[in-house]
Scaffold this motif. Sequence first.
Motif, PDB file in Angstrom:
ATOM      1  N   TYR A  13       1.221  -0.758   0.393  1.00  0.00           N
ATOM      2  CA  TYR A  13      -0.049   0.299   0.119  1.00  0.00           C
ATOM      3  C   TYR A  13       0.719   0.797   0.282  1.00  0.00           C
ATOM      4  CZ  TYR A  13      -3.729  -2.950   1.324  1.00  0.00           C
ATOM      5  OH  TYR A  13      -4.650  -4.231   1.338  1.00  0.00           O
ATOM      6  N   VAL A  20       3.741   0.936   2.702  1.00  0.00           N
ATOM      7  CA  VAL A  20       4.239  -0.276   3.704  1.00  0.00           C
ATOM      8  C   VAL A  20       3.388  -2.007   3.436  1.00  0.00           C
ATOM      9  CG1 VAL A  20       1.486  -0.846   5.446  1.00  0.00           C
ATOM     10  CG2 VAL A  20       1.803   1.194   4.772  1.00  0.00           C
ATOM     11  N   ALA A  22       2.346  -4.567   2.968  1.00  0.00           N
ATOM     12  CA  ALA A  22       1.071  -6.279   3.603  1.00  0.00           C
ATOM     13  C   ALA A  22       1.853  -6.955   3.573  1.00  0.00           C
ATOM     14  CB  ALA A  22       0.072  -5.642   3.485  1.00  0.00           C
ATOM     15  N   GLU A  41      -2.230 -12.961  14.249  1.00  0.00           N
ATOM     16  CA  GLU A  41      -2.656 -11.537  14.230  1.00  0.00           C
ATOM     17  C   GLU A  41      -2.750 -10.490  13.566  1.00  0.00           C
ATOM     18  OE1 GLU A  41       0.402 -10.671  18.401  1.00  0.00           O
ATOM     19  OE2 GLU A  41       1.511 -11.038  16.641  1.00  0.00           O
ATOM     20  N   SER A  42      -4.010 -10.089  14.346  1.00  0.00           N
ATOM     21  CA  SER A  42      -4.588  -8.469  13.583  1.00  0.00           C
ATOM     22  C   SER A  42      -3.641  -7.589  13.018  1.00  0.00           C
ATOM     23  CB  SER A  42      -4.903  -7.781  14.976  1.00  0.00           C
ATOM     24  OG  SER A  42      -5.518  -6.616  13.789  1.00  0.00           O
ATOM     25  N   GLY A  43      -3.747  -7.521  11.441  1.00  0.00           N
ATOM     26  CA  GLY A  43      -2.676  -6.601  10.507  1.00  0.00           C
ATOM     27  C   GLY A  43      -1.006  -7.610  10.613  1.00  0.00           C
ATOM     28  N   CYS A  44      -1.568  -9.060  10.476  1.00  0.00           N
ATOM     29  CA  CYS A  44      -0.463  -9.057  10.234  1.00  0.00           C
ATOM     30  C   CYS A  44      -0.560  -9.610   8.173  1.00  0.00           C
ATOM     31  CB  CYS A  44      -0.567 -10.712  10.208  1.00  0.00           C
ATOM     32  SG  CYS A  44      -1.391 -12.312  10.112  1.00  0.00           S
ATOM     33  N   GLY A  45      -1.872  -8.834   7.496  1.00  0.00           N
ATOM     34  CA  GLY A  45      -1.768  -9.038   6.130  1.00  0.00           C
ATOM     35  C   GLY A  45      -2.951 -10.143   5.955  1.00  0.00           C
ATOM     36  N   LYS A  46      -3.721 -11.150   6.967  1.00  0.00           N
ATOM     37  CA  LYS A  46      -4.662 -11.545   6.627  1.00  0.00           C
ATOM     38  C   LYS A  46      -5.551 -11.369   4.841  1.00  0.00           C
ATOM     39  CE  LYS A  46      -6.419 -12.763  10.342  1.00  0.00           C
ATOM     40  NZ  LYS A  46      -5.280 -11.539  10.673  1.00  0.00           N
ATOM     41  N   SER A  47      -6.348  -9.738   5.225  1.00  0.00           N
ATOM     42  CA  SER A  47      -7.326  -9.613   4.487  1.00  0.00           C
ATOM     43  C   SER A  47      -6.704  -8.827   3.489  1.00  0.00           C
ATOM     44  CB  SER A  47      -8.245  -8.726   5.341  1.00  0.00           C
ATOM     45  OG  SER A  47      -9.288  -8.604   5.937  1.00  0.00           O
ATOM     46  N   THR A  48      -5.709  -8.659   3.056  1.00  0.00           N
ATOM     47  CA  THR A  48      -4.922  -8.142   2.563  1.00  0.00           C
ATOM     48  C   THR A  48      -4.882  -9.375   0.993  1.00  0.00           C
ATOM     49  OG1 THR A  48      -3.539  -6.199   3.542  1.00  0.00           O
ATOM     50  CG2 THR A  48      -3.180  -6.596   1.050  1.00  0.00           C
ATOM     51  N   PRO A  58      -7.696  -2.060  -3.005  1.00  0.00           N
ATOM     52  CA  PRO A  58      -8.058  -0.299  -3.909  1.00  0.00           C
ATOM     53  C   PRO A  58      -7.149   0.114  -4.750  1.00  0.00           C
ATOM     54  CG  PRO A  58      -6.841  -0.371  -1.044  1.00  0.00           C
ATOM     55  CD  PRO A  58      -7.784  -2.004  -1.913  1.00  0.00           C
ATOM     56  N   GLU A 177     -13.112 -13.964   8.208  1.00  0.00           N
ATOM     57  CA  GLU A 177     -13.393 -13.980   9.583  1.00  0.00           C
ATOM     58  C   GLU A 177     -14.787 -14.388  10.190  1.00  0.00           C
ATOM     59  OE1 GLU A 177     -11.807 -13.732  12.225  1.00  0.00           O
ATOM     60  OE2 GLU A 177      -9.936 -12.238  11.309  1.00  0.00           O
TER      61      GLU A 177
HETATM   62  N1  LIG Z   1      -5.879   0.546   2.199  1.00  0.00           N
HETATM   63  C1  LIG Z   1      -5.035   0.543   3.066  1.00  0.00           C
HETATM   64  N2  LIG Z   1      -4.384   1.224   2.888  1.00  0.00           N
HETATM   65  C2  LIG Z   1      -3.118   1.423   3.572  1.00  0.00           C
HETATM   66  N3  LIG Z   1      -2.325  -0.040   4.539  1.00  0.00           N
HETATM   67  C3  LIG Z   1      -3.285  -0.135   4.526  1.00  0.00           C
HETATM   68  C4  LIG Z   1      -4.553  -0.750   4.038  1.00  0.00           C
HETATM   69  N4  LIG Z   1      -5.288  -1.514   4.093  1.00  0.00           N
HETATM   70  C5  LIG Z   1      -4.725  -2.072   4.988  1.00  0.00           C
HETATM   71  N5  LIG Z   1      -3.247  -1.802   5.630  1.00  0.00           N
HETATM   72  C6  LIG Z   1      -2.567  -1.923   6.549  1.00  0.00           C
HETATM   73  O1  LIG Z   1      -2.130  -3.303   5.816  1.00  0.00           O
HETATM   74  C7  LIG Z   1      -1.417  -4.066   6.791  1.00  0.00           C
HETATM   75  C8  LIG Z   1      -2.600  -5.378   6.832  1.00  0.00           C
HETATM   76  O2  LIG Z   1      -3.731  -5.319   7.056  1.00  0.00           O
HETATM   77  P1  LIG Z   1      -4.398  -6.554   7.004  1.00  0.00           P
HETATM   78  O3  LIG Z   1      -6.114  -5.946   7.015  1.00  0.00           O
HETATM   79  O4  LIG Z   1      -4.261  -6.947   5.642  1.00  0.00           O
HETATM   80  O5  LIG Z   1      -4.408  -7.213   7.706  1.00  0.00           O
HETATM   81  P2  LIG Z   1      -5.354  -8.304   8.633  1.00  0.00           P
HETATM   82  O6  LIG Z   1      -4.237  -9.499   8.927  1.00  0.00           O
HETATM   83  O7  LIG Z   1      -6.703  -8.907   7.764  1.00  0.00           O
HETATM   84  O8  LIG Z   1      -5.932  -7.965  10.065  1.00  0.00           O
HETATM   85  P3  LIG Z   1      -7.543  -8.072  10.870  1.00  0.00           P
HETATM   86  O9  LIG Z   1      -7.144  -9.510  11.301  1.00  0.00           O
HETATM   87  O10 LIG Z   1      -6.878  -6.763  12.039  1.00  0.00           O
HETATM   88  O11 LIG Z   1      -8.279  -7.923  10.219  1.00  0.00           O
HETATM   89  C9  LIG Z   1      -1.975  -3.114   8.483  1.00  0.00           C
HETATM   90  O12 LIG Z   1      -1.209  -2.488   9.239  1.00  0.00           O
HETATM   91  C10 LIG Z   1      -3.103  -2.449   7.378  1.00  0.00           C
HETATM   92  O13 LIG Z   1      -2.707  -1.368   8.158  1.00  0.00           O
END
Ligand SMILES: Nc1ncnc2c1ncn2[C@@H]1O[C@H](COP(=O)(O)OP(=O)(O)OP(=O)(O)O)[C@@H](O)[C@H]1O
Lengths: 325, 366
Positions: A13, A20, A22, A41-48, A58, A177
């Motif tokens: 990103y 970032v 991700a 854990e939260s933020g590790c990049g799963k949803s990305t 995006p 999730e």
């Molecule tokens: N649109 C974006 N622009 C910039 N950074 C982003 C964007 N979307 C996510 N991130 C960052 O990318 C990293 C991974 O985010 P992601 O949503 O993939 O995590 P996740 O593992 O799904 O977390 P969660 O368990 O909280 O859902 C995080 O540090 C997040 O802040």
Amino acid sequence: MTLLDVRDLHVTYGTGAAAVPAVRGVDLTLAAGQKLGLAGESGCGKSTLALALLRLLPRPARVRGEILLDGEDVLTMSWGRLRAVRWAGASIVFQGAMHSLNAVHRVRDQIAEPILLHRLETSQAAARRRAEGLLEQVGLPAARGGAYPHELSGGQRQRVMIAMALACDPRLVVADEPTTALDVMIQAQILRLIERLVAEHGIGLLMISHDLAVLSDTCDRLAVMYAGRIVEEGPAQRVFTAAEHPYSGALAAAFPTVGRAADRRAPQGLPGDPPDPARLPGGCTFHPRCPVALETCAADEPRLREAGPGRRAACVHVDSVKEAR
Amino acid sequence: MSGESAEKPGTTSKGAKDAKPRTPAGGRAEPGADGGALAGPLLDADGLRVVFPGRHGAPAARAVDGVNLSIGAGEIVALVGESGCGKTTLARALLGLVRPTAGAVSFRGAPLSYGSRALRAYRRRVQLVLQDPSGSLNPRHTVYDAVAEGLRIHGSPGDERAAVASALSRAGLRPPERFFLRYPHELSGGQRQRVVIAGALVLDPQLIVADEPVASLDASVRGEILALLLRLRDQLGLSALVVTHDLGLAWNIADRVAVMYLGRIVEAGPVEQVLTAPRHPYTKALLSVLPESGTEPVVLTGEPPDPARIPGGCRFHARCQHLASGAAASAGVAAACRGTDLPVLPGTGTGVACHLTASRAATPAT
Ligand SMILES: Nc1ncnc2c1ncn2[C@@H]1O[C@H](COP(=O)(O)OP(=O)(O)OP(=O)(O)O)[C@@H](O)[C@H]1O
Ligand SMILES: Nc1ncnc2c1ncn2[C@@H]1O[C@H](COP(=O)(O)OP(=O)(O)OP(=O)(O)O)[C@@H](O)[C@H]1O
Ligand code: SF4
Ligand code: SF4
Ligand SMILES: [Mg+2]
Ligand SMILES: [Mg+2]
């Protein structure tokens, strides 16, 4: 041919100093009829990662690597082809989506929409009938199709989301999730439902959760992510009960087992916080929190390596463990 | 959240207190944190009911429908049960945030009075901790201000800076000065939850009521927060009521557990006993769906039941696996399950509200 084959996937990103990273080089495979869990854990990049699979990220996100769905690269396919693949080839149950159902449309019509769009049915009436059939499959009476989202409970809305994901008979379902924030009993209902549907339709399932215990109970295989990379992968139960990577071990230990003496009055945490992807530590990204880090860990980032039959882990200790055996 | 007077759930038919013989201190008698010896429980709910009137002629919702619950000094009690069973409403009633329709809450033996001064004094000693994300921290307030807020509301004398620093360190944010000027968005989820806990600790409470304190946190962070609650109990003698639907959490930290179903506590007792040898069919079902359970999962179908339509007889009977399987009928209690109400369990000790369990206890197994 495997249903899904992800090769060296990177997602970043932003750009320059604000970049970032991700997802930082992920390899994954998933066969039809198989259930793969993705934890971390939260933020590790799963949803990305999940969004990248369907090219739903995006605009400013940059994606590199290959995502082969039935051998065809999602990242290079035309928009027309991509539209056909979404829903029918692969569909996604978004994280928190049960809160984002359209408030002004009846849920039946929201399920019917992709059915009409993809011309699986051509008349409104037939699409509605099909939507009602789907509702029954997910355990909601067809008559509830006339309800608006606010008239349904959280568990019921999540069922609607699952019905919608199944609307066009996809081969791959990504569930991000799907049971988080649901009550234990409703969670058990939804998980049983997903398991049944996956078995009945021979779907490949990628299920994302931060709950390692739930994933190990539901999935065949389990991949654990840390700071944008997969650090361990293997048979779900084995990874949960006998992790090879110190991070998966710590994560698994953080889920108490009711009845186990070692967990009684002894909550297990993992000190420190997940790293900020914009400022990743050098070497093994886990080293600042790792209880068994070596001096070299601050400098060298270990790659995923074989760690027993059907298992991979990214830790310097993995080889030494194997030699010791 | 810190409204000064208790909101009334409509029909305030006061004084309809349940006639219940008071069991003199079945709980632990330990010195209270004030130094004075405390003979009975620290906090006690007696025959508590909270009824929300139905709108537009709909039937009233009996969210809390007869609950006795005691929390001893230095005790950690977990209140578990599925969504909508009344846990939060019970917790709010215990805090004096909602005025019970019937029954009474007493603290250190004295019934709560609902005047605004009395309530304010009470809420210094009994603090509410909510789960962080949706709004328990103001994004425009620094950590220092968030923690100092309680002191200011209560007009506490003394060195504010020292009190804030001490609360932050007790919540595990050290050195505290490093966090003073940070804003919530500059903290991790676990750190935010620690700030919320520090905000409760700053007033030196004797009891914390934590409503799903770790539900939104990663497992790794969750363990750290739970360890903090345990440490506060061990070091400061802080009592806690932890509201959750997570049985693992109860196993991790609680001394006693109360299982709530549709407005009532249906089983209560020491954690080891209730969670390893459950006796109520509902508790059995809850435990059976845990990944670690060795037994066949009993997945109760349907949505959580409606407190506006509590069935007669045993309130669990429509979903009870033992009634459905015929086990209750073979024991000769099926009619009672459907038609005979069960008594309210005592607030301390062990109890199960189930006709089948009672009949089995009465007739020794062959
Ligand atoms: N649109 C974006 N622009 C910039 N950074 C982003 C964007 N979307 C996510 N991130 C960052 O990318 C990293 C991974 O985010 P992601 O949503 O993939 O995590 P996740 O593992 O799904 O977390 P969660 O368990 O909280 O859902 C995080 O540090 C997040 O802040
Ligand atoms: N102000 C209110 N007016 C009417 N009904 C209410 C009100 N507050 C709660 N209820 C109802 O009372 C019942 C108990 O709600 P409560 O929030 O106490 O449940 P809970 O056990 O905390 O659930 P959760 O686990 O979802 O937080 C629910 O059926 C709820 O809809
Ligand atoms: S490589 Fe080193 S720091 Fe990383 S997990 Fe293994 S031991 Fe720990
Ligand atoms: S009283 Fe009867 S219906 Fe109720 S839990 Fe016991 S066996 Fe089941
Ligand atoms: Mg996510
Ligand atoms: Mg609640």
